[in-house]
Design a protein around this motif. Structure first.
Motif, short mmCIF file in Angstrom:
data_model
loop_
_atom_site.label_atom_id
_atom_site.label_comp_id
_atom_site.label_asym_id
_atom_site.label_seq_id
_atom_site.Cartn_x
_atom_site.Cartn_y
_atom_site.Cartn_z
N GLN A 112 0.86 -1.18 0.00
CA GLN A 112 0.00 0.00 0.00
C GLN A 112 0.89 1.23 0.00
O GLN A 112 1.25 1.79 1.05
CB GLN A 112 -0.91 -0.01 1.22
N ALA A 113 1.30 1.65 -1.19
CA ALA A 113 2.29 2.73 -1.32
C ALA A 113 1.78 4.04 -0.75
O ALA A 113 2.50 4.75 -0.04
CB ALA A 113 2.67 2.91 -2.79
N THR A 114 0.54 4.38 -1.05
CA THR A 114 -0.11 5.58 -0.50
C THR A 114 -1.54 5.20 -0.15
O THR A 114 -1.99 4.07 -0.39
CB THR A 114 -0.13 6.73 -1.53
N GLN A 115 -2.28 6.14 0.39
CA GLN A 115 -3.67 5.86 0.72
C GLN A 115 -4.49 5.51 -0.51
O GLN A 115 -5.45 4.73 -0.44
CB GLN A 115 -4.29 7.07 1.43
N ARG A 116 -4.08 6.02 -1.67
CA ARG A 116 -4.84 5.79 -2.90
C ARG A 116 -4.27 4.67 -3.77
O ARG A 116 -5.01 4.02 -4.52
CB ARG A 116 -4.90 7.07 -3.74
N TRP A 117 -2.97 4.42 -3.72
CA TRP A 117 -2.31 3.56 -4.70
C TRP A 117 -1.73 2.31 -4.04
O TRP A 117 -1.07 2.39 -3.01
CB TRP A 117 -1.20 4.35 -5.41
N ALA A 118 -1.96 1.15 -4.67
CA ALA A 118 -1.43 -0.12 -4.16
C ALA A 118 -0.91 -0.97 -5.32
O ALA A 118 -1.40 -0.87 -6.45
CB ALA A 118 -2.51 -0.89 -3.41
N MET A 119 0.10 -1.79 -5.03
CA MET A 119 0.68 -2.72 -6.00
C MET A 119 0.62 -4.13 -5.42
O MET A 119 0.90 -4.33 -4.24
CB MET A 119 2.13 -2.35 -6.30
N THR A 120 0.31 -5.13 -6.28
CA THR A 120 0.23 -6.52 -5.85
C THR A 120 1.02 -7.40 -6.81
O THR A 120 0.94 -7.23 -8.03
CB THR A 120 -1.23 -7.01 -5.81
N ALA A 121 1.77 -8.34 -6.26
CA ALA A 121 2.50 -9.33 -7.05
C ALA A 121 2.29 -10.70 -6.42
O ALA A 121 2.24 -10.82 -5.19
CB ALA A 121 3.99 -9.01 -7.11
N ALA A 122 2.17 -11.73 -7.26
CA ALA A 122 1.93 -13.07 -6.73
C ALA A 122 2.37 -14.13 -7.73
O ALA A 122 2.44 -13.89 -8.94
CB ALA A 122 0.44 -13.26 -6.40
N GLY A 123 2.65 -15.31 -7.19
CA GLY A 123 2.92 -16.49 -8.00
C GLY A 123 2.00 -17.62 -7.57
O GLY A 123 1.79 -17.85 -6.37
#
Length: 367
Positions: A272-283
């Protein structure tokens, strides 16, 4: 995320609704653009496609739920919810309420008991431990949608939360005379499951056992009618949420010589980089046990799916999303980045042993 129905909608029911009752209209609308390559075309080759799609991040839906305070800590409740496909305006599977249609009682001390149609217990339980929350690319991909089904004729119980623990049980009757395990044409047979969960501020854990039977009451296909053993966990560390799970599928009634077991693993994290922006990675990894295959059954094979996604909140109710994924199949594997059944009428699978890349962008509004 939800809003009360306007007074004009409730006028007709005003004589039956007291100050202790409420009815809520809720839903979400999802639409965007999708790309997919290496789709087997049935003539020994493969093709790519661009398409307008609805529901890639999450199923568009419309629902009505309500409750009535009966006193003594007990309330009556109902939920009516249908899936929507916004690209053509249709509802899920031709049903008026395809996802949920149940009525029940809830008590602060003994829990909730309900009856009707609902998400199958693993669909209701796996998404919380899936880094991609059962998007089009998610934990459902390499199991061909096994963990996002719905079942009819349910009787279901939800316990209260006790020191972070709670239990949920579900039993779906087949409703067929003289055939206890069987179901009506086009429906699942008798199906059931139990789920134990623990939640805390730092981590969550969940275990599920369920049986999803075919129309004939048999456990005949690891990805459509099988036993499931699931365990998953979430860990929150500052701005990160780390998620991992393991699932074993067993289908002892599969045809002789056909693969009748599979093991599914995944690991992912959301930042959760900022309150508005998030990044997800998975395998995600699937290993299908020994045995052959046919039009409806996957042969012994394995595949690895890598996914990267992002969301950006424009407001509390509206966000933009984007996801890209790549699947690497073994020699006999035909798994798609999307959760398409092997015998689907709209296949997305590649040819055996071929890799595939998919991506989508879109917007969701929740109300």
């Amino acid at each position: 995320m939800k809003k009360q129905l306007g007074a004009c909608v409730l006028v007709a029911a005003s004589t039956a609704v007291s100050a202790q009752s409420s009815v809520t209209l809720y839903g979400r609308v999802d639409g965007g653009i999708e790309y997919l390559n290496h789709i087997a075309n049935g003539t020994g080759g493969s093709s790519s496609r661009w398409s307008a799609e609805g529901g890639d991040w999450g199923t568009s839906m419309l629902g009505f739920k309500g409750s009535e305070d009966l006193g003594g800590g007990t309330s009556a409740l109902f939920d009516l919810e249908t899936a929507l496909q916004i690209m053509n305006g249709t509802t899920g599977g031709g049903r008026l309420f395809s996802r949920r249609a149940y009525v029940g009682l809830k008590n602060e001390t003994w829990g909730q008991l309900q009856a009707g149609r609902n998400l199958f217990i693993d669909s209701d339980g796996v998404w919380e431990f899936d880094p991609f929350v059962q998007q089009a690319v998610s934990s459902a991909s390499l199991v061909r949608g096994r963990n996002w089904q719905q079942t009819s004729n349910n009787v279901e119980y939800h316990s209260p939360v006790w020191h972070g623990f709670d239990v949920q049980g579900q039993y779906a009757f087949g409703n067929q005379p003289g055939a206890w395990n069987s179901g009506a044409p086009g429906e699942f047979g008798r199906s059931d499951g139990i789920m134990l969960s623990y939640h805390s501020s730092r981590f969550d854990m969940r275990g599920i056992y369920d049986e999803l039977r075919d129309q004939n009451g048999r456990l005949s296909n690891i990805f459509t009618a099988s036993r499931e053993y699931f365990v998953g966990g979430n860990l929150r560390v500052e701005k990160f949420k780390i998620q991992a799970a393991y699932t074993h599928y067993a289908a002892p009634d599969s045809p002789v010589g056909v693969a009748d077991s599979a093991d599914h693993y995944w690991l992912g994290a959301t930042y959760q980089a900022t309150q508005r922006w998030a990044m997800t990675a998975a395998g995600f990894y699937i290993h299908v046990g020994a045995g052959g295959g046919d039009a409806a059954h996957d042969p012994s094979s394995h595949a690895m799916l890598y996914a990267l996604g992002t969301t950006y909140n424009l407001s509390a109710r509206t966000f933009l999303y984007g996801t890209v994924a790549y699947v690497n199949n073994s020699k006999n594997g035909t798994f798609s980045v999307f959760a398409t059944p092997r015998d689907s009428s709209s296949p997305t699978s590649p040819m055996a042993g071929e890799s595939q890349t998919g991506a989508y962008i879109g917007m969701m509004h929740v109300f």
